[in-house]
Design an enzyme around this catalytic site. Structure first.
Site, PDB file in Angstrom:
ATOM      1  N   GLU A 127       0.854  -1.181   0.000  1.00  0.00           N
ATOM      2  CA  GLU A 127       0.000   0.000   0.000  1.00  0.00           C
ATOM      3  C   GLU A 127       0.905   1.251   0.000  1.00  0.00           C
ATOM      4  O   GLU A 127       1.895   1.284   0.731  1.00  0.00           O
ATOM      5  CB  GLU A 127      -0.898   0.037   1.243  1.00  0.00           C
ATOM      6  CG  GLU A 127      -1.944   1.131   1.139  1.00  0.00           C
ATOM      7  CD  GLU A 127      -2.882   1.188   2.348  1.00  0.00           C
ATOM      8  OE1 GLU A 127      -2.741   0.385   3.285  1.00  0.00           O
ATOM      9  OE2 GLU A 127      -3.753   2.055   2.337  1.00  0.00           O
ATOM     10  N   GLY A 268       3.298   2.326  10.759  1.00  0.00           N
ATOM     11  CA  GLY A 268       3.079   1.577  11.991  1.00  0.00           C
ATOM     12  C   GLY A 268       2.822   0.107  11.713  1.00  0.00           C
ATOM     13  O   GLY A 268       3.453  -0.766  12.306  1.00  0.00           O
ATOM     14  N   ALA A 269       1.896  -0.151  10.795  1.00  0.00           N
ATOM     15  CA  ALA A 269       1.519  -1.528  10.502  1.00  0.00           C
ATOM     16  C   ALA A 269       0.653  -1.565   9.246  1.00  0.00           C
ATOM     17  O   ALA A 269       0.150  -0.530   8.814  1.00  0.00           O
ATOM     18  CB  ALA A 269       0.744  -2.129  11.670  1.00  0.00           C
ATOM     19  N   MET A 270       0.496  -2.782   8.704  1.00  0.00           N
ATOM     20  CA  MET A 270      -0.221  -2.929   7.425  1.00  0.00           C
ATOM     21  C   MET A 270      -1.130  -4.150   7.447  1.00  0.00           C
ATOM     22  O   MET A 270      -0.719  -5.234   7.855  1.00  0.00           O
ATOM     23  CB  MET A 270       0.825  -3.023   6.298  1.00  0.00           C
ATOM     24  CG  MET A 270       0.242  -3.233   4.936  1.00  0.00           C
ATOM     25  SD  MET A 270      -0.772  -1.820   4.423  1.00  0.00           S
ATOM     26  CE  MET A 270      -1.955  -2.650   3.357  1.00  0.00           C
ATOM     27  N   ASN A 272      -2.390  -6.345   5.280  1.00  0.00           N
ATOM     28  CA  ASN A 272      -2.403  -7.369   4.236  1.00  0.00           C
ATOM     29  C   ASN A 272      -3.314  -8.540   4.629  1.00  0.00           C
ATOM     30  O   ASN A 272      -3.247  -9.026   5.754  1.00  0.00           O
ATOM     31  CB  ASN A 272      -0.992  -7.905   4.015  1.00  0.00           C
ATOM     32  CG  ASN A 272       0.030  -6.801   3.992  1.00  0.00           C
ATOM     33  OD1 ASN A 272      -0.044  -5.916   3.165  1.00  0.00           O
ATOM     34  ND2 ASN A 272       0.957  -6.833   4.945  1.00  0.00           N
ATOM     35  N   GLU A 305      -5.516  -3.019  12.522  1.00  0.00           N
ATOM     36  CA  GLU A 305      -5.199  -3.801  11.317  1.00  0.00           C
ATOM     37  C   GLU A 305      -6.131  -5.003  11.191  1.00  0.00           C
ATOM     38  O   GLU A 305      -6.575  -5.343  10.097  1.00  0.00           O
ATOM     39  CB  GLU A 305      -3.733  -4.250  11.325  1.00  0.00           C
ATOM     40  CG  GLU A 305      -2.714  -3.130  11.511  1.00  0.00           C
ATOM     41  CD  GLU A 305      -2.881  -1.930  10.593  1.00  0.00           C
ATOM     42  OE1 GLU A 305      -3.513  -2.058   9.528  1.00  0.00           O
ATOM     43  OE2 GLU A 305      -2.393  -0.834  10.961  1.00  0.00           O
ATOM     44  N   HIS A 308      -9.480  -3.944   9.789  1.00  0.00           N
ATOM     45  CA  HIS A 308      -9.459  -3.704   8.337  1.00  0.00           C
ATOM     46  C   HIS A 308      -9.927  -4.929   7.550  1.00  0.00           C
ATOM     47  O   HIS A 308     -10.313  -4.797   6.393  1.00  0.00           O
ATOM     48  CB  HIS A 308      -8.042  -3.370   7.875  1.00  0.00           C
ATOM     49  CG  HIS A 308      -7.708  -1.898   7.872  1.00  0.00           C
ATOM     50  ND1 HIS A 308      -8.551  -0.937   7.366  1.00  0.00           N
ATOM     51  CD2 HIS A 308      -6.587  -1.240   8.272  1.00  0.00           C
ATOM     52  CE1 HIS A 308      -7.956   0.264   7.474  1.00  0.00           C
ATOM     53  NE2 HIS A 308      -6.771   0.110   8.029  1.00  0.00           N
ATOM     54  N   GLU A 327      -9.825   4.023   6.265  1.00  0.00           N
ATOM     55  CA  GLU A 327      -8.990   4.451   7.391  1.00  0.00           C
ATOM     56  C   GLU A 327      -9.788   5.179   8.473  1.00  0.00           C
ATOM     57  O   GLU A 327      -9.648   4.884   9.656  1.00  0.00           O
ATOM     58  CB  GLU A 327      -7.816   5.297   6.906  1.00  0.00           C
ATOM     59  CG  GLU A 327      -6.805   4.528   6.042  1.00  0.00           C
ATOM     60  CD  GLU A 327      -6.177   3.321   6.745  1.00  0.00           C
ATOM     61  OE1 GLU A 327      -6.335   3.186   7.973  1.00  0.00           O
ATOM     62  OE2 GLU A 327      -5.540   2.500   6.057  1.00  0.00           O
TER      63      GLU A 327
END
Ligand code: BES
Ligand code: ZN
Length: 881
Positions: A127, A268-270, A272, A305, A308, A327
């Site tokens: 991303e 910070g974080a993703m 996936n 996360e 999401h 977001e």
């Protein structure tokens, strides 16, 4: 790249893709410098696109080594390949496959976008548009595909091989030292959610059964030897999964859910799909190396996360203009989770502090933009407090306006209707319009209009008629590209506070929606309350019901009444903040009388003394928030123009010092009462007690440096946890002298092999409000633990310095020059980190003329540097405009 040469991407130019990619089969053979990626794409014309269009795939610094169409090597004149794109001139007007081979060098990837290595571990960040650095693709979120991924690597180098979805095969590669794993993700997803990880990693795991009965294997992967620090993240994961089942009715949807922590990560974080990748700062925790704040952030970000998976992954965004759809909504969800796990009022206060510090300041400066921007040059520059924090506030207002029940049904409808699609804000809002039966077109203006509205409020009491009239008016200041503003829909939650608490609210006003809610959707309105038995004090924006500035001319006496008597905790906190803010704003301007400030300090100290005695122990986390005055940067923002940071800092120090002196005995007593022999536990109640003790320590350090230094020594030596040690260090940074330098040295020795703890040490020093800090920071760049290549180190030291109000804004401009030089240096290796650092200049226009000129000169110096990335060029250009 010059920003002027970069194309502007506009929301109004959106068109569906001419081609769709239904399936992606990736075969990735990992090697440090030569990773081979073979992609088999199943393509077909998009019925909603242009028939007969060429196929133009995105790339970024790619090199093509092979291309086949339906298995047959393409003629050289049938396609054109460059680093930034791959075009097939006349593809068949039916479904076909394309095989594309690219070769990558993950070890040379310093941008940390696409496939890279972090301490030898292979990992990805795609991303917003990093997938095109792995293979040529339609790298846009409305192209969703089913992925099957075969990963191969040397067994010794990468015993663990992970990708999205479920693992369907593993094995050895005969006659070699290599092995493979095949992963299949049945859920169609955009390319930005692709991920892989390969490396030597330890893990902790737990079995989980979803509310709808599915078995899930949860695991958190960390660097070897750090599994003992992964438990809190795993525990947080289990709690947030249960919460999402209970509160939003959302179950997880794969057989595995993996979280991996890496030490080099831009963000910070993703999220996936099925394979969240985290900055290790937001995973690793034990009492010796993480603070209470870290435990809380880990819990919140693990949740964010994970959430999401429904808000972002199963329902994704049609295009990046809709970023807040995932977001803002997901921040709202993680805030709600943390509120339920901990204390709702304390969480709200912390979130509002962040909102004001980051988003209000963005909205007031040259980088202001709407929650849904209309145009961008570099999307990575739009992951902003406006999209995130204001985006979450908009959802919160929606819930207040339509009520919890219609909101819940609206969310359910959204999940049902948009599941599996790439959606828009309009589609989201339509769901709530349906369940509430309201027209939300006016409310939608929140997504289009930038700037923080101001509500001007005033009240009048007619004792004879027992009537109270409240006048409310709203305005929004102009922002770049939006000179005139329309009124927005503002939920104003209120109470009228009388001698014995809230008075009943009786009114025939059509703006009154019941339950203490006024909806201000006009430029101005008046609400008349009848049968008001006594002159009330209005308590407006309870719970901070709208992200606005409020101008309400209450006397300090009335504010102090609210501080002690309001039934709304947020407004109790706000009332005392308002008293302090008013005093500091006055004292932060030139030519003010110190005696006036000291008199105000005595008044505030009196109120605090009473509060701490009566209620300090009942809710220490709340008391810690009360004790913490608005920061100097809050006062600078409040003043808004011609700002002199030194004057504000001086006033802040004087006020804190005087309050601390008046309360010294109370604070010391309180610290003793709150002390505990129990071993460290990270729960909210224990953290709250530490927060209050440490807030008190800071005040004592300012007010009584000698006593403060003694307490610091004691606390540092006896602490069994990092929270108390770090608080001791932070308090000591307020007291110049030998003892401070000695403690700084001791701290570094204890944590010499703990990079994440040394980050806090770097930052504590970068924040010292003294002229020597710039040299100190330059010296610390030579520290063996520091590296410009690691985003966490850079953010701690250089980012910390850029957040130092008085030293970044030194009157000689040396702070600006230093940060500008760092931006230029970092831009060569990591443009995203560089451009975020340049964002520190976002408030330069509010400074007094000398500093303003110097800041502008440094920005201009950055802007005219040859070879800038698009990321940095875009920020520099907009900041200067
Ligand atoms: N999707 C983002 C990560 C991201 C950010 C990717 C920017 C590309 C560019 C992720 O869900 C996220 O929002 N992470 C936040 C933390 C979160 C708790 C607000 C982050 O990384 O700061
Ligand atoms: Zn997010």
């Amino acid at each position: 790249m010059r920003a002027e040469d970069t194309p502007l991407i506009r929301l109004e130019d959106y068109r569906p893709s001419d081609w769709l990619i239904d399936t992606v089969d990736l075969d990735i053979s990992l090697a440090p410098q030569q990773t081979r990626v073979r992609a088999l794409l199943g393509l077909r014309p998009n019925p909603a696109g242009q028939p007969g269009a060429p196929l133009i795939l995105d790339g970024d610094e790619l090199a093509l080594s092979e291309i086949k169409l339906d298995g047959v090597t393409l003629d050289a004149n049938a396609f054109a390949a460059g680093p930034q794109s791959l075009t097939v001139h006349a593809p068949p007007r039916r479904g076909f496959t394309l095989t594309i081979e690219t070769v990558l060098d993950p070890s040379a990837n310093t941008k940390l976008m696409g496939l890279y290595r972090s301490s030898k571990v292979y990992c990805t960040q795609c991303e917003a548009d990093g997938f095109r650095r792995i293979t040529y693709f339609l790298d846009r979120p409305d192209v969703m595909s089913v992925y099957t991924v075969r990963l191969e690597a040397a067994k010794a180098e990468a015993p663990v091989l992970l990708s999205n979805g479920n693992r369907v095969a593993t094995g050895e590669v005969p006659g070699s030292d290599r092995h493979f794993a095949v992963w299949h993700d049945p859920h169609p997803k955009p390319a930005y959610l692709f991920a892989l990880v390969g490396g030597a990693l330890d893990h902790v795991r737990e079995d989980y059964v979803t509310a709808d009965g599915q078995q899930v294997e949860l695991a958190v992967y960390v660097e070897p030897g750090k599994a003992g620090r992964a438990g809190w993240a795993l525990d947080s994961l289990v709690r947030c999964m249960r919460w999402d089942e209970r509160v939003f009715g959302r179950n997880y949807d794969l057989d595995v859910f993996n979280v991996v922590a890496v030490s080099d990560f831009n963000m910070g974080a993703m999220e996936n799909k099925g394979l969240n990748i985290f900055n290790d700062k937001y995973v690793l925790a034990d009492p010796q190396t993480a603070t209470d704040g870290d435990y809380a952030s880990i819990e919140a970000i693990i949740a964010h996360e994970y959430f999401h998976n429904w808000t972002g992954n199963r329902i994704t965004c049609r295009d990046w203009f809709q970023l807040c759809l995932k977001e803002g909504l997901t921040v709202f969800r993680d805030q709600e989770f943390s509120s339920d796990e901990r204390s709702r009022p304390v969480k709200r206060i912390a979130d509002v502090r962040t909102l004001r510090a980051t988003q209000f300041s963005e909205d007031a400066g040259p980088l202001a933009h709407p929650v849904r921007p209309r145009a961008y040059k570099e999307i990575n520059n739009f992951y902003t407090p406006t999209v995130y924090e204001k985006g979450a506030e908009v959802i919160r207002m929606l819930k207040v306006l339509i009520g919890a029940d219609a909101f819940k049904r609206g969310m359910d409808l959204y999940f049902e209707r948009c599941d599996g699609t790439a959606a828009t804000i309009e589609e989201f809002l339509d769901c709530f319009a349906e369940t509430s039966g309201r027209d939300l077109s006016h409310f939608a203006r929140w997504y289009e209009q930038a700037g923080t509205p101001t509500i001007v409020a005033s009240g009048r009491y007619d004792a004879r008629a027992k009537r109270y009239t409240l006048d409310l008016a709203q305005t929004t200041p102009p922002t770049p590209g939006q000179a005139t503003k329309q009124p927005v829909v503002l939920p104003v939650t209120l109470g009228l506070v009388g001698r014995d608490g809230d008075l009943p609210l009786t009114t025939g006003s059509s703006a009154y929606a019941g339950d203490g809610l006024i909806v201000l959707d006009q430029p101005s309105l008046s609400v008349v309350f009848s049968d008001v038995a006594e002159a009330p004090i209005p308590s407006l924006l309870r719970g901070f019901s709208a992200p606005v500035r409020l101008e309400l001319d209450l006397s300090d006496a009335d504010l102090l009444r609210l501080f002690s008597a309001d039934s709304d905790s947020f407004n109790r906190w706000q009332a005392l903040q308002s008293v302090a803010t008013r005093a500091l704003v006055a004292a932060g301007r030139p030519g003010t009388d110190r005696a006036v400030l000291l008199a105000k300090a005595a008044e505030i100290a009196g109120a605090l003394e009473h509060f701490l005695r009566e209620q300090g122990l009942a809710d220490p986390a709340f008391a810690a928030q009360v004790l913490r005055l608005p920061a100097p940067a809050d006062i600078a923002r409040e003043i808004g123009g011609d700002v002199d940071p030194d004057a504000i800092y001086g006033a802040h120090r004087n006020l804190s010092g005087a309050i601390g002196q008046a309360l010294e005995a109370t604070l010391i007593g309180l610290r003793d009462t709150l002390a505990t022999k129990a071993t460290y536990a990270p729960d909210a109640a224990s953290a709250g007690r530490r927060a209050l003790r440490n807030e008190a320590l800071g005040l004592i350090a300012i007010a009584a440096p000698e006593a403060g230094a003694r307490l610091v020594e004691q606390q540092f030596s006896s602490a069994d946890n990092l929270t108390d040690r770090l608080a001791a260090l932070a308090a000591m940074t307020l007291i110049p002298g030998e003892a401070r330098e000695h403690l700084i040295g001791r701290f570094a020795e204890i944590y010499a092999s703990e990079p994440l703890v040394l980050d806090k040490w770097l930052m504590a020093q970068a924040l010292i409000a003294e002229p020597g800090t710039l040299d100190r920071v330059k010296r610390l760049m030579q520290h063996k633990g520091f590296s410009l290549g690691n985003p966490n180190r850079v953010r701690a030291l250089i980012g910390g310095f850029a957040a130092n109000l008085t030293q970044f804004n030194r009157a000689d401009g040396a702070g600006y020059e230093f940060v500008a030089d760092m931006v230029i240096a970092l831009d060569r290796t990591n443009p995203q980190v560089a451009s975020r650092l340049l964002g520190s200049f976002k408030s330069w226009k509010m400074l007094e003329p000398t500093r303003k000129d110097l800041a502008q000169a440094s920005l201009a110096m950055v802007a005219r540097t040859p070879g800038l990335s698009r990321d940095v060029a875009d920020i520099a250009e907009r900041a200067l405009a």
